[in-house]
Scaffold this motif. Structure first.
Motif, PDB file in Angstrom:
ATOM      1  N   ILE A 139       0.878  -1.175   0.000  1.00 13.53           N
ATOM      2  CA  ILE A 139       0.000   0.000   0.000  1.00 13.53           C
ATOM      3  C   ILE A 139       0.912   1.220   0.000  1.00 13.53           C
ATOM      4  O   ILE A 139       1.891   1.274   0.744  1.00 13.53           O
ATOM      5  CB  ILE A 139      -0.928   0.019   1.238  1.00 13.53           C
ATOM      6  CG1 ILE A 139      -1.842  -1.210   1.252  1.00 13.53           C
ATOM      7  CG2 ILE A 139      -1.763   1.301   1.271  1.00 13.53           C
ATOM      8  CD1 ILE A 139      -2.728  -1.321   2.492  1.00 13.53           C
ATOM      9  N   ALA A 140       0.596   2.209  -0.816  1.00 19.42           N
ATOM     10  CA  ALA A 140       1.421   3.416  -0.916  1.00 19.42           C
ATOM     11  C   ALA A 140       1.515   4.128   0.433  1.00 19.42           C
ATOM     12  O   ALA A 140       0.554   4.131   1.212  1.00 19.42           O
ATOM     13  CB  ALA A 140       0.835   4.354  -1.961  1.00 19.42           C
ATOM     14  N   GLU A 141       2.670   4.745   0.683  1.00 25.21           N
ATOM     15  CA  GLU A 141       2.913   5.438   1.945  1.00 25.21           C
ATOM     16  C   GLU A 141       1.810   6.438   2.280  1.00 25.21           C
ATOM     17  O   GLU A 141       1.329   6.498   3.405  1.00 25.21           O
ATOM     18  CB  GLU A 141       4.252   6.198   1.929  1.00 25.21           C
ATOM     19  CG  GLU A 141       5.460   5.327   1.982  1.00 25.21           C
ATOM     20  CD  GLU A 141       6.013   4.988   0.602  1.00 25.21           C
ATOM     21  OE1 GLU A 141       5.259   5.044  -0.397  1.00 25.21           O
ATOM     22  OE2 GLU A 141       7.208   4.643   0.533  1.00 25.21           O
ATOM     23  N   GLY A 142       1.416   7.254   1.313  1.00 24.20           N
ATOM     24  CA  GLY A 142       0.405   8.282   1.546  1.00 24.20           C
ATOM     25  C   GLY A 142      -0.931   7.733   1.996  1.00 24.20           C
ATOM     26  O   GLY A 142      -1.666   8.391   2.728  1.00 24.20           O
ATOM     27  N   GLU A 143      -1.249   6.536   1.579  1.00 25.44           N
ATOM     28  CA  GLU A 143      -2.503   5.894   1.987  1.00 25.44           C
ATOM     29  C   GLU A 143      -2.349   5.167   3.315  1.00 25.44           C
ATOM     30  O   GLU A 143      -3.245   5.177   4.154  1.00 25.44           O
ATOM     31  CB  GLU A 143      -2.938   4.908   0.908  1.00 25.44           C
ATOM     32  CG  GLU A 143      -4.270   4.252   1.175  1.00 25.44           C
ATOM     33  CD  GLU A 143      -4.647   3.262   0.087  1.00 25.44           C
ATOM     34  OE1 GLU A 143      -5.450   2.357   0.392  1.00 25.44           O
ATOM     35  OE2 GLU A 143      -4.146   3.377  -1.051  1.00 25.44           O
ATOM     36  N   LEU A 144      -1.214   4.555   3.527  1.00 23.82           N
ATOM     37  CA  LEU A 144      -0.992   3.728   4.714  1.00 23.82           C
ATOM     38  C   LEU A 144      -0.674   4.554   5.958  1.00 23.82           C
ATOM     39  O   LEU A 144      -1.155   4.248   7.057  1.00 23.82           O
ATOM     40  CB  LEU A 144       0.148   2.746   4.443  1.00 23.82           C
ATOM     41  CG  LEU A 144       0.405   1.671   5.478  1.00 23.82           C
ATOM     42  CD1 LEU A 144      -0.817   0.766   5.638  1.00 23.82           C
ATOM     43  CD2 LEU A 144       1.614   0.842   5.067  1.00 23.82           C
ATOM     44  N   LEU A 145       0.118   5.598   5.810  1.00 23.25           N
ATOM     45  CA  LEU A 145       0.592   6.378   6.958  1.00 23.25           C
ATOM     46  C   LEU A 145      -0.331   7.551   7.234  1.00 23.25           C
ATOM     47  O   LEU A 145       0.027   8.718   7.077  1.00 23.25           O
ATOM     48  CB  LEU A 145       2.029   6.844   6.706  1.00 23.25           C
ATOM     49  CG  LEU A 145       3.027   5.725   6.436  1.00 23.25           C
ATOM     50  CD1 LEU A 145       4.392   6.297   6.114  1.00 23.25           C
ATOM     51  CD2 LEU A 145       3.093   4.749   7.600  1.00 23.25           C
ATOM     52  N   GLN A 146      -1.518   7.224   7.678  1.00 24.32           N
ATOM     53  CA  GLN A 146      -2.550   8.196   8.005  1.00 24.32           C
ATOM     54  C   GLN A 146      -2.909   8.091   9.483  1.00 24.32           C
ATOM     55  O   GLN A 146      -2.837   7.005  10.057  1.00 24.32           O
ATOM     56  CB  GLN A 146      -3.807   7.941   7.162  1.00 24.32           C
ATOM     57  CG  GLN A 146      -3.631   8.193   5.695  1.00 24.32           C
ATOM     58  CD  GLN A 146      -3.427   9.657   5.397  1.00 24.32           C
ATOM     59  OE1 GLN A 146      -4.085  10.522   5.970  1.00 24.32           O
ATOM     60  NE2 GLN A 146      -2.492   9.945   4.511  1.00 24.32           N
ATOM     61  N   PRO A 147      -3.324   9.198  10.108  1.00 22.19           N
ATOM     62  CA  PRO A 147      -3.766   9.115  11.500  1.00 22.19           C
ATOM     63  C   PRO A 147      -4.976   8.191  11.634  1.00 22.19           C
ATOM     64  O   PRO A 147      -5.780   8.069  10.700  1.00 22.19           O
ATOM     65  CB  PRO A 147      -4.157  10.549  11.850  1.00 22.19           C
ATOM     66  CG  PRO A 147      -3.534  11.400  10.792  1.00 22.19           C
ATOM     67  CD  PRO A 147      -3.387  10.544   9.574  1.00 22.19           C
ATOM     68  N   GLN A 148      -5.085   7.548  12.774  1.00 24.72           N
ATOM     69  CA  GLN A 148      -6.239   6.692  13.052  1.00 24.72           C
ATOM     70  C   GLN A 148      -7.494   7.561  13.179  1.00 24.72           C
ATOM     71  O   GLN A 148      -7.406   8.745  13.528  1.00 24.72           O
ATOM     72  CB  GLN A 148      -6.020   5.911  14.357  1.00 24.72           C
ATOM     73  CG  GLN A 148      -4.818   5.000  14.348  1.00 24.72           C
ATOM     74  CD  GLN A 148      -4.967   3.878  13.340  1.00 24.72           C
ATOM     75  OE1 GLN A 148      -6.001   3.239  13.243  1.00 24.72           O
ATOM     76  NE2 GLN A 148      -3.918   3.643  12.573  1.00 24.72           N
ATOM     77  N   PRO A 149      -8.675   7.007  12.935  1.00 22.16           N
ATOM     78  CA  PRO A 149      -9.919   7.783  13.071  1.00 22.16           C
ATOM     79  C   PRO A 149     -10.128   8.267  14.509  1.00 22.16           C
ATOM     80  O   PRO A 149      -9.619   7.670  15.462  1.00 22.16           O
ATOM     81  CB  PRO A 149     -11.016   6.774  12.690  1.00 22.16           C
ATOM     82  CG  PRO A 149     -10.315   5.647  12.009  1.00 22.16           C
ATOM     83  CD  PRO A 149      -8.908   5.633  12.492  1.00 22.16           C
ATOM     84  N   ALA A 150     -10.886   9.336  14.662  1.00 20.59           N
ATOM     85  CA  ALA A 150     -11.236   9.842  15.994  1.00 20.59           C
ATOM     86  C   ALA A 150     -11.884   8.720  16.796  1.00 20.59           C
ATOM     87  O   ALA A 150     -12.626   7.906  16.249  1.00 20.59           O
ATOM     88  CB  ALA A 150     -12.186  11.026  15.875  1.00 20.59           C
ATOM     89  N   GLY A 151     -11.579   8.679  18.076  1.00 18.99           N
ATOM     90  CA  GLY A 151     -12.142   7.650  18.944  1.00 18.99           C
ATOM     91  C   GLY A 151     -11.337   6.359  18.966  1.00 18.99           C
ATOM     92  O   GLY A 151     -11.745   5.391  19.604  1.00 18.99           O
ATOM     93  N   SER A 152     -10.180   6.331  18.300  1.00 22.56           N
ATOM     94  CA  SER A 152      -9.351   5.120  18.258  1.00 22.56           C
ATOM     95  C   SER A 152      -8.537   4.904  19.527  1.00 22.56           C
ATOM     96  O   SER A 152      -8.203   3.777  19.868  1.00 22.56           O
ATOM     97  CB  SER A 152      -8.371   5.176  17.079  1.00 22.56           C
ATOM     98  OG  SER A 152      -9.061   5.145  15.854  1.00 22.56           O
TER      99      SER A 152
END
Length: 168
Positions: A139-152
């Motif tokens: 999976i591309a870095e830009g897609e994979l290295l994202q903050p977790q959703p609120a409430g995680s």
């Protein structure tokens, strides 16, 4: 046997920690110190690297953790997944050089909504179902290295007795 432990951002840099990486196609666990060689003129190793708009074609690693800790306005806080599961930080490692040991650094992202009241950045967290995507480049870095959703994350203020470096 691997044990996911709390990761304290204030821990000494020479503390060894287990990382997971690929070695000639196999997955291996090794203990390395946190902190890559300083750039020319810098005296302190760099421990974190911004992930945004960057690619990491080689030397990827995972750092298992059960929680991470940040200090904000003189108080320490613990962040763990609401599910209670452990996770991994996305990182990179570098081979030893003549004047620096083999070591690693952790990638960072913009803080998610749970962490943002305490810090504007956070380490790039990968849940267990996405860990191999980092090592395998699937999976591309830009897609994979994202903050977790609120409430995680479950956020807990640490008392003085709990506010000790927790790297083993």
């Amino acid at each position: 046997m691997m044990s996911a432990t709390p990761f304290d951002f204030d821990a000494p840099l020479d503390t060894l920690r287990i990382i997971i990486r690929r070695d000639r196609g196999d997955v291996e666990m090794v203990k390395l110190p946190w902190g890559l060689k300083p750039r020319e003129g810098d005296s302190r190793p760099f421990t974190v690297i911004r992930a945004e708009d960057r690619v990491f074609p080689d030397h990827r690693c995972l750092v298992p953790a059960s929680e991470f800790r940040h200090r904000s306005q003189g108080k320490s806080y613990s962040f763990s997944l609401v599910s209670g599961d452990f996770f991994y930080f996305a990182g990179i490692w570098r081979p030893a050089s003549r004047d620096w040991p083999e070591s690693y650094a952790i990638l960072t992202t913009v803080a998610n909504d749970d962490v943002a009241p305490y810090h504007d950045r956070q380490m790039a967290v990968l849940t267990r179902d996405r860990r191999m995507a980092w090592l395998d480049h699937s999976i591309a870095e830009g897609e994979l290295l994202q903050p977790q959703p609120a409430g995680s994350y479950r956020v807990k203020r640490l008392r003085a007795a709990e506010d000790q470096p927790a790297l083993l």
